[in-house]
Design a protein around this motif. Sequence first.
Motif, PDB file in Angstrom:
ATOM      1  N   ARG A 107     -41.958  10.745 -32.612  1.00  0.00           N
ATOM      2  CA  ARG A 107     -42.109  11.158 -33.977  1.00  0.00           C
ATOM      3  C   ARG A 107     -41.709  10.255 -34.852  1.00  0.00           C
ATOM      4  N   VAL A 108     -42.517   9.972 -36.078  1.00  0.00           N
ATOM      5  CA  VAL A 108     -42.354   8.994 -37.274  1.00  0.00           C
ATOM      6  C   VAL A 108     -42.241   9.651 -38.386  1.00  0.00           C
ATOM      7  N   VAL A 109     -41.016   9.508 -39.222  1.00  0.00           N
ATOM      8  CA  VAL A 109     -40.896   9.837 -40.555  1.00  0.00           C
ATOM      9  C   VAL A 109     -40.645   8.736 -41.458  1.00  0.00           C
ATOM     10  N   ARG A 110     -41.767   8.905 -42.307  1.00  0.00           N
ATOM     11  CA  ARG A 110     -41.966   7.613 -43.364  1.00  0.00           C
ATOM     12  C   ARG A 110     -41.441   8.191 -44.571  1.00  0.00           C
ATOM     13  N   SER A 111     -40.793   7.958 -45.366  1.00  0.00           N
ATOM     14  CA  SER A 111     -40.442   8.295 -46.985  1.00  0.00           C
ATOM     15  C   SER A 111     -41.157   7.312 -47.626  1.00  0.00           C
ATOM     16  N   THR A 112     -41.114   7.589 -49.064  1.00  0.00           N
ATOM     17  CA  THR A 112     -41.922   7.015 -50.049  1.00  0.00           C
ATOM     18  C   THR A 112     -41.188   5.481 -49.996  1.00  0.00           C
ATOM     19  N   SER A 113     -40.124   5.221 -49.413  1.00  0.00           N
ATOM     20  CA  SER A 113     -39.451   4.084 -49.615  1.00  0.00           C
ATOM     21  C   SER A 113     -39.460   3.249 -48.041  1.00  0.00           C
ATOM     22  N   GLY A 114     -40.287   3.675 -47.178  1.00  0.00           N
ATOM     23  CA  GLY A 114     -40.392   2.929 -45.959  1.00  0.00           C
ATOM     24  C   GLY A 114     -41.366   2.096 -45.999  1.00  0.00           C
ATOM     25  N   THR A 115     -41.367   0.831 -45.189  1.00  0.00           N
ATOM     26  CA  THR A 115     -42.153  -0.151 -44.969  1.00  0.00           C
ATOM     27  C   THR A 115     -42.379  -0.146 -43.287  1.00  0.00           C
TER      28      THR A 115
ATOM     29  N   ILE B  95     -37.994   6.482 -36.650  1.00  0.00           N
ATOM     30  CA  ILE B  95     -38.729   6.554 -35.395  1.00  0.00           C
ATOM     31  C   ILE B  95     -37.779   7.577 -34.595  1.00  0.00           C
ATOM     32  N   ILE B  96     -38.175   8.906 -34.167  1.00  0.00           N
ATOM     33  CA  ILE B  96     -37.344   9.615 -33.619  1.00  0.00           C
ATOM     34  C   ILE B  96     -37.815   9.724 -31.964  1.00  0.00           C
ATOM     35  N   ALA B  97     -37.166   8.944 -31.096  1.00  0.00           N
ATOM     36  CA  ALA B  97     -37.598   8.683 -29.727  1.00  0.00           C
ATOM     37  C   ALA B  97     -36.364   8.373 -28.923  1.00  0.00           C
ATOM     38  N   GLU B  98     -36.422   8.467 -27.746  1.00  0.00           N
ATOM     39  CA  GLU B  98     -35.303   7.761 -26.910  1.00  0.00           C
ATOM     40  C   GLU B  98     -35.649   6.480 -26.770  1.00  0.00           C
ATOM     41  N   LYS B  99     -36.825   5.884 -26.866  1.00  0.00           N
ATOM     42  CA  LYS B  99     -36.948   4.367 -26.770  1.00  0.00           C
ATOM     43  C   LYS B  99     -36.695   3.806 -28.138  1.00  0.00           C
ATOM     44  N   ALA B 100     -36.677   4.604 -29.137  1.00  0.00           N
ATOM     45  CA  ALA B 100     -36.573   3.536 -30.488  1.00  0.00           C
ATOM     46  C   ALA B 100     -35.370   3.065 -30.614  1.00  0.00           C
ATOM     47  N   VAL B 101     -35.271   1.833 -31.085  1.00  0.00           N
ATOM     48  CA  VAL B 101     -33.957   1.253 -31.457  1.00  0.00           C
ATOM     49  C   VAL B 101     -33.794   1.310 -32.900  1.00  0.00           C
ATOM     50  N   CYS B 102     -32.267   1.366 -33.427  1.00  0.00           N
ATOM     51  CA  CYS B 102     -31.912   1.600 -34.852  1.00  0.00           C
ATOM     52  C   CYS B 102     -30.925   0.614 -34.920  1.00  0.00           C
ATOM     53  N   ARG B 103     -31.355  -0.007 -36.132  1.00  0.00           N
ATOM     54  CA  ARG B 103     -30.148  -1.023 -36.491  1.00  0.00           C
ATOM     55  C   ARG B 103     -29.774  -0.689 -38.052  1.00  0.00           C
ATOM     56  N   LYS B 104     -28.863  -1.082 -38.513  1.00  0.00           N
ATOM     57  CA  LYS B 104     -28.486  -1.253 -39.944  1.00  0.00           C
ATOM     58  C   LYS B 104     -29.279  -2.694 -40.554  1.00  0.00           C
ATOM     59  N   LEU B 105     -29.885  -2.459 -41.591  1.00  0.00           N
ATOM     60  CA  LEU B 105     -30.459  -3.859 -42.219  1.00  0.00           C
ATOM     61  C   LEU B 105     -29.447  -4.471 -42.968  1.00  0.00           C
ATOM     62  N   THR B 106     -29.334  -5.876 -43.043  1.00  0.00           N
ATOM     63  CA  THR B 106     -28.410  -6.417 -43.636  1.00  0.00           C
ATOM     64  C   THR B 106     -28.763  -6.374 -45.164  1.00  0.00           C
ATOM     65  N   GLY B 107     -27.825  -6.829 -45.958  1.00  0.00           N
ATOM     66  CA  GLY B 107     -27.903  -6.534 -47.689  1.00  0.00           C
ATOM     67  C   GLY B 107     -29.453  -7.487 -48.060  1.00  0.00           C
ATOM     68  N   ASP B 108     -29.283  -8.883 -47.282  1.00  0.00           N
ATOM     69  CA  ASP B 108     -30.450  -9.684 -47.701  1.00  0.00           C
ATOM     70  C   ASP B 108     -31.869  -9.128 -47.275  1.00  0.00           C
ATOM     71  N   GLU B 109     -31.934  -8.351 -45.941  1.00  0.00           N
ATOM     72  CA  GLU B 109     -33.149  -7.963 -45.581  1.00  0.00           C
ATOM     73  C   GLU B 109     -33.380  -6.618 -46.389  1.00  0.00           C
ATOM     74  N   ALA B 110     -32.520  -5.973 -46.805  1.00  0.00           N
ATOM     75  CA  ALA B 110     -32.858  -4.685 -47.732  1.00  0.00           C
ATOM     76  C   ALA B 110     -33.472  -4.843 -49.057  1.00  0.00           C
ATOM     77  N   ASP B 111     -32.808  -6.287 -49.619  1.00  0.00           N
ATOM     78  CA  ASP B 111     -33.283  -6.861 -50.681  1.00  0.00           C
ATOM     79  C   ASP B 111     -34.716  -7.285 -50.891  1.00  0.00           C
ATOM     80  N   LEU B 112     -35.132  -7.668 -49.740  1.00  0.00           N
ATOM     81  CA  LEU B 112     -36.569  -8.083 -49.720  1.00  0.00           C
ATOM     82  C   LEU B 112     -37.745  -6.809 -49.591  1.00  0.00           C
TER      83      LEU B 112
END
Length: 158
Positions: free
Chosen positions: A40-48, A127-144
């Motif tokens: 499953r993929v959920v993409r909001s209007t702010s997702g890349t 991404i909603i799946a057992e194989k999906a890996v999630c992490r928090k973006l750093t502030g610098d990554e999010a700013d880009l």
Amino acid sequence: MHITTICDCGFRYTDTLILSQREPVHYEMKVRTIDDLDARVVRSTSGTIRIPELGIDIEPGPASESFISNIEGVLERVEEILGMVTRWGEKDKTAQAVELLSNIERTRTGAYEITLVIEDPLGNSAIIAEKAVCRKLTGDEADLLKTGMIVFEKGEVE
């Protein structure tokens, strides 16, 4: 919450919001098998969305729409765009689009591995799946990242 607005003129706007305060996120999933296409993929209007192996980056803009689909649905959206490129008649771009379409078809059969990445500075994509890996973006990554929002900054008045 899923929001859809449809105007009589034909304009349509959709968005998906997670109704809680979220941190900027980076989701990543290797697509190695046919079964992985069902994630499953959920993409909001702010997702890349990125597919590095294909050189695909789908960044939000002021008219970007959110969607809930699966990885195969994301690939279908990419195929639609590549289909338009092949009709432009520009030899270099057509050849590249045909190659990408071939690799997408190979992904569907499990013969070509890709990585689907979703990054969202507002934390509303996933991404909603057992194989999906999630992490928090750093502030610098999010700013880009682009958010798709139009921001008017107040200028100085003389």
